[in-house]
Scaffold this motif. Structure first.
Motif, PDB file in Angstrom:
ATOM      1  N   ALA A 273      75.771  55.124  73.949  1.00  0.00           N
ATOM      2  CA  ALA A 273      76.281  56.901  75.319  1.00  0.00           C
ATOM      3  C   ALA A 273      75.426  57.621  74.595  1.00  0.00           C
ATOM      4  N   PRO A 274      76.546  58.133  74.033  1.00  0.00           N
ATOM      5  CA  PRO A 274      75.490  59.648  73.468  1.00  0.00           C
ATOM      6  C   PRO A 274      74.283  59.735  72.801  1.00  0.00           C
ATOM      7  N   GLY A 275      73.993  58.760  71.904  1.00  0.00           N
ATOM      8  CA  GLY A 275      72.659  58.749  71.337  1.00  0.00           C
ATOM      9  C   GLY A 275      71.575  58.746  72.252  1.00  0.00           C
TER      10      GLY A 275
ATOM     11  N   SER B  87      74.187  47.715  74.913  1.00  0.00           N
ATOM     12  CA  SER B  87      73.483  49.037  74.084  1.00  0.00           C
ATOM     13  C   SER B  87      72.486  48.915  74.841  1.00  0.00           C
ATOM     14  N   VAL B  88      72.204  47.434  75.500  1.00  0.00           N
ATOM     15  CA  VAL B  88      70.154  47.714  75.945  1.00  0.00           C
ATOM     16  C   VAL B  88      70.438  48.403  77.413  1.00  0.00           C
ATOM     17  N   VAL B  89      71.444  48.354  78.276  1.00  0.00           N
ATOM     18  CA  VAL B  89      71.637  48.853  78.945  1.00  0.00           C
ATOM     19  C   VAL B  89      71.452  50.387  78.668  1.00  0.00           C
ATOM     20  N   ALA B  90      72.628  50.546  77.912  1.00  0.00           N
ATOM     21  CA  ALA B  90      72.628  51.704  77.422  1.00  0.00           C
ATOM     22  C   ALA B  90      71.591  52.634  77.691  1.00  0.00           C
ATOM     23  N   PHE B  91      70.839  52.460  76.299  1.00  0.00           N
ATOM     24  CA  PHE B  91      69.518  52.704  76.039  1.00  0.00           C
ATOM     25  C   PHE B  91      68.388  52.940  77.517  1.00  0.00           C
ATOM     26  N   ALA B  92      68.641  51.971  78.313  1.00  0.00           N
ATOM     27  CA  ALA B  92      67.375  51.413  79.263  1.00  0.00           C
ATOM     28  C   ALA B  92      68.177  52.888  80.217  1.00  0.00           C
TER      29      ALA B  92
END
Length: 160
Positions: free
Chosen positions: A14-16, A140-145
């Protein structure tokens, strides 16, 4: 299990995904140095916590891996709640505490299913291992998207 594993990596990343938004939030005062500190606080325990929990689960009378998983997932949830509340209230100190709590158990949440899933479905262990890894990546993918938009519209951006 799938939701917990996906959520674990969603929160890890999330923070990234919102680093720029965090840096622009004057209430948090996130500088590159502070961001690095927050990241180090999160990942540093991963060097020894999984080993400690692994030892606890294998000593006679030790804690079962399933119990460790539930306790770690609960602690991670608490840490992520503290982090989100801190961002909402503009507290970098609170964000650091929340990330420290969830980071202390993040790797254990990822790894402890390896201690109890093979016994539950030995004939499908290869498939289960792939499923576990896949669910981690989905988070991870959902976070970045999604998180940059969510932060902007709801969580702390100029409209949130």
């Amino acid at each position: 299990l799938a939701v917990t594993l996906s959520a674990n990596h969603f929160c890890r990343d999330a923070p990234g995904t919102i680093e720029e938004q965090l840096a622009r939030d004057p209430r948090l005062g996130v500088t590159p140095s502070r961001y690095s500190t927050m990241t180090a606080v999160y990942f540093a325990p991963s060097a020894f916590v999984p080993l400690a929990f692994g030892l606890l689960s294998t000593v006679p009378g030790g804690i079962r891996p399933e119990v460790i998983f539930v306790l770690c997932a609960t602690a991670a949830s608490l840490g992520n709640f503290v982090s989100a509340a801190a961002v909402q209230s503009g507290s970098f100190g609170g964000l650091l505490v929340g990330r420290g709590i969830s980071g202390a158990v993040y790797e254990a949440v990822d790894m402890t299913p390896l201690g109890f899933m093979p016994a539950l479905i030995p004939e499908l262990w290869g498939t289960c291992s792939g499923f576990i890894n896949g669910m981690l990546r989905v988070g991870s993918v959902v976070a970045f998207a999604s998180l940059p938009s969510v932060y902007q519209d709801v969580g702390g951006g100029e409209h949130g």
